[in-house]
Design a protein around this motif. Structure first.
Motif, PDB file in Angstrom:
ATOM      1  N   GLN A  43      20.051  51.172 -62.495  1.00  0.00           N
ATOM      2  CA  GLN A  43      18.731  50.549 -62.665  1.00  0.00           C
ATOM      3  C   GLN A  43      18.869  49.040 -62.837  1.00  0.00           C
ATOM      4  O   GLN A  43      18.448  48.483 -63.860  1.00  0.00           O
ATOM      5  CB  GLN A  43      18.001  51.185 -63.855  1.00  0.00           C
ATOM      6  N   PRO A  44      19.436  48.374 -61.802  1.00  0.00           N
ATOM      7  CA  PRO A  44      19.806  46.963 -61.970  1.00  0.00           C
ATOM      8  C   PRO A  44      18.646  45.994 -61.745  1.00  0.00           C
ATOM      9  O   PRO A  44      18.755  45.058 -60.957  1.00  0.00           O
ATOM     10  CB  PRO A  44      20.888  46.784 -60.896  1.00  0.00           C
ATOM     11  N   TRP A  45      17.536  46.245 -62.435  1.00  0.00           N
ATOM     12  CA  TRP A  45      16.362  45.404 -62.232  1.00  0.00           C
ATOM     13  C   TRP A  45      15.655  45.089 -63.544  1.00  0.00           C
ATOM     14  O   TRP A  45      15.761  45.811 -64.531  1.00  0.00           O
ATOM     15  CB  TRP A  45      15.365  46.099 -61.291  1.00  0.00           C
ATOM     16  N   LEU A  46      14.942  43.979 -63.511  1.00  0.00           N
ATOM     17  CA  LEU A  46      13.983  43.639 -64.562  1.00  0.00           C
ATOM     18  C   LEU A  46      12.647  43.438 -63.860  1.00  0.00           C
ATOM     19  O   LEU A  46      12.612  43.063 -62.693  1.00  0.00           O
ATOM     20  CB  LEU A  46      14.404  42.355 -65.280  1.00  0.00           C
ATOM     21  N   LEU A  47      11.586  43.683 -64.598  1.00  0.00           N
ATOM     22  CA  LEU A  47      10.257  43.550 -64.001  1.00  0.00           C
ATOM     23  C   LEU A  47       9.548  42.345 -64.610  1.00  0.00           C
ATOM     24  O   LEU A  47       9.688  42.055 -65.801  1.00  0.00           O
ATOM     25  CB  LEU A  47       9.444  44.831 -64.254  1.00  0.00           C
ATOM     26  N   ARG A  48       8.811  41.637 -63.778  1.00  0.00           N
ATOM     27  CA  ARG A  48       8.061  40.459 -64.233  1.00  0.00           C
ATOM     28  C   ARG A  48       6.575  40.706 -64.030  1.00  0.00           C
ATOM     29  O   ARG A  48       6.144  41.063 -62.925  1.00  0.00           O
ATOM     30  CB  ARG A  48       8.505  39.234 -63.418  1.00  0.00           C
ATOM     31  N   ARG A  49       5.824  40.490 -65.088  1.00  0.00           N
ATOM     32  CA  ARG A  49       4.372  40.640 -64.967  1.00  0.00           C
ATOM     33  C   ARG A  49       3.814  39.445 -64.219  1.00  0.00           C
ATOM     34  O   ARG A  49       4.047  38.299 -64.627  1.00  0.00           O
ATOM     35  CB  ARG A  49       3.718  40.678 -66.360  1.00  0.00           C
ATOM     36  N   LEU A 335      10.173  52.252 -70.140  1.00  0.00           N
ATOM     37  CA  LEU A 335       9.459  51.179 -69.445  1.00  0.00           C
ATOM     38  C   LEU A 335       9.525  49.854 -70.212  1.00  0.00           C
ATOM     39  O   LEU A 335       9.716  48.783 -69.626  1.00  0.00           O
ATOM     40  CB  LEU A 335       8.006  51.621 -69.253  1.00  0.00           C
ATOM     41  N   ALA A 336       9.389  49.943 -71.537  1.00  0.00           N
ATOM     42  CA  ALA A 336       9.327  48.720 -72.351  1.00  0.00           C
ATOM     43  C   ALA A 336      10.596  47.877 -72.186  1.00  0.00           C
ATOM     44  O   ALA A 336      10.556  46.658 -72.299  1.00  0.00           O
ATOM     45  CB  ALA A 336       9.130  49.093 -73.814  1.00  0.00           C
ATOM     46  N   GLU A 337      11.722  48.541 -71.905  1.00  0.00           N
ATOM     47  CA  GLU A 337      12.992  47.804 -71.764  1.00  0.00           C
ATOM     48  C   GLU A 337      13.092  47.058 -70.446  1.00  0.00           C
ATOM     49  O   GLU A 337      14.003  46.256 -70.251  1.00  0.00           O
ATOM     50  CB  GLU A 337      14.175  48.794 -71.825  1.00  0.00           C
ATOM     51  N   LEU A 338      12.198  47.386 -69.521  1.00  0.00           N
ATOM     52  CA  LEU A 338      12.367  46.862 -68.166  1.00  0.00           C
ATOM     53  C   LEU A 338      11.741  45.487 -67.970  1.00  0.00           C
ATOM     54  O   LEU A 338      12.057  44.791 -67.009  1.00  0.00           O
ATOM     55  CB  LEU A 338      11.774  47.832 -67.133  1.00  0.00           C
ATOM     56  N   PHE A 339      10.810  45.126 -68.858  1.00  0.00           N
ATOM     57  CA  PHE A 339      10.120  43.856 -68.652  1.00  0.00           C
ATOM     58  C   PHE A 339      10.938  42.688 -69.161  1.00  0.00           C
ATOM     59  O   PHE A 339      11.593  42.778 -70.203  1.00  0.00           O
ATOM     60  CB  PHE A 339       8.737  43.883 -69.319  1.00  0.00           C
ATOM     61  N   GLU A 340      10.900  41.606 -68.404  1.00  0.00           N
ATOM     62  CA  GLU A 340      11.572  40.380 -68.841  1.00  0.00           C
ATOM     63  C   GLU A 340      10.954  39.929 -70.156  1.00  0.00           C
ATOM     64  O   GLU A 340       9.752  40.096 -70.363  1.00  0.00           O
ATOM     65  CB  GLU A 340      11.320  39.253 -67.826  1.00  0.00           C
TER      66      GLU A 340
END
Ligand SMILES: Cc1cc2nc3c(=O)[nH]c(=O)nc-3n(C[C@H](O)[C@H](O)[C@H](O)COP(=O)(O)O)c2cc1C
Length: 341
Positions: A43-49, A335-340
């Motif tokens: 899961q080598p990604w971060l998500l940006r709002r 999910l909470a861990e994925l956001f920058e």
């Protein structure tokens, strides 16, 4: 995030007159990205709002450098997350603009997925979105390896829509691919550094099995050695016996996704094409098993291209068919861990 703040961060702005994506719909897109497949479930990604969508950012802290020294599988993985986010937003009734590698100043920003208008969602869009949480990797035997010609056409189309190409290996190509694969698997099985990296990502259960959030749980591993189990790990005897891979590939439907070039952009395209193929396959009751080993060995990639007679670079090698028994889902980070931050 406001358009001004996005601009300060160097993210190219979306259309300021375009729709704002409500928080709960942004979370639907993020949840879809979360369920994307990735190398070793890293899961080598971060998500940006974003005001109107989501940015998908490569997370090199989650690299698997021995098996993937150039980050090709990592970027393909990020591409699958991008496709899932776009599919989810289309399923909610938006037109979507996906910009790959949109900011030269920020190469880690793999893509932005922005909504551009509200439209009635088509049945095809909602059906595809429903496949996101159902798709999973198969490391079990197959009930049938046959794939109908019209289904193959749909898979070919799914890959073409994203700008990549799908090759279906004929019997002669499968024989030669089996030989290359066995060579690659033998080399992986004999490489202690590679095996210890794989072992770091295999979750062998134990008392905290319920807390697994990444890596591959032992329940998702194959019950027989390669090529049924498509991961070379310490749970099985090392390399397959001569003839085993050949026999399995002789009866398999073997697909290869290739791209025109071999840049980061091509890898994102391969990821988009891979995930669209997998979602379309899932809708047809088909499952897929990766056979990436022959492509993880850089020296074998030109040989794979030669075997298939393709113009481009092979990026993903899969076997597809109908499962005899289903495989369990593999968990994801919350999910909470994925956001920058
Ligand atoms: C680029 C890429 C390469 C992969 N390579 C392999 C592989 O060589 N062997 C394998 O068993 N699975 C491979 N996988 C599948 C992942 O292990 C799988 O997606 C992950 O564990 C999450 O599980 P799921 O697909 O069932 O959701 C690969 C996935 C991606 C996206």
């Amino acid at each position: 995030m406001t358009a001004a703040a996005e601009s300060r961060l160097g993210v190219p702005e979306g259309d300021p007159a375009g729709p704002v994506l409500p928080q709960e719909e942004l979370l639907v897109a993020a949840e879809a990205a979360r369920w994307a497949p990735s190398i070793h479930n890293s899961q080598p990604w971060l998500l940006r709002r974003l005001r109107d969508g989501l940015g998908i950012v490569e997370d090199t802290a989650r690299a698997v450098p021995v098996i993937d020294p150039h980050g090709r599988d990592r970027i393909i993985s990020c591409g699958t997350a991008v496709l899932n986010a776009a599919v989810a937003l289309r399923g909610l009734g938006y037109t979507v603009d996906t910009a790959t590698l949109p900011d030269p100043a920020e190469p880690a920003l793999v893509a932005t997925v922005r909504v551009t208008a509200r439209v009635p969602a088509s049945a095809a869009d909602t059906d595809l979105a429903r496949m996101v949480p159902l798709r999973h990797t198969h490391r079990r035997v197959y009930r049938s390896h046959a794939v109908a010609e019209e289904d193959l056409l749909d898979l070919r189309q799914a890959v073409a829509v994203e700008g990549a190409r799908l090759s279906v290996a004929d019997a002669a190509a499968r024989r030669r691919l089996a030989h290359l694969l066995r060579r690659a698997v033998r080399a992986q099985a004999a490489d202690p550094e590679l095996r210890s990296e794989v072992e770091r990502w295999v979750r062998r259960g134990g008392s905290n099995a319920g807390e697994v959030v990444d890596g591959i749980p032992s329940s998702a591993l194959g019950t027989s050695p390669f090529p049924v189990d498509s991961l070379v790990h310490g749970g099985h005897r090392g390399a397959p016996e001569a003839g085993e891979v050949e026999e399995e590939l002789a009866r398999s439907t073997v697909l290869v996704i290739s791209t025109r070039g071999d840049t980061r952009h091509d890898w994102v395209v391969a990821g988009l094409a891979l995930e669209r193929l997998l979602l379309v396959a899932t809708a047809k009751g088909l499952v897929a098993t990766f056979a990436e080993q022959a492509l993880q060995d850089t020296s074998l990639r030109p040989e794979v291209a030669d075997v298939l007679g393709i113009w481009g670079l092979p990026q993903v090698l899969l076997r597809v068919g109908r499962p005899l028994v289903d495989a369990p889902l593999t968990p994801r980070r919350p999910l909470a861990e994925l956001f920058e931050v």
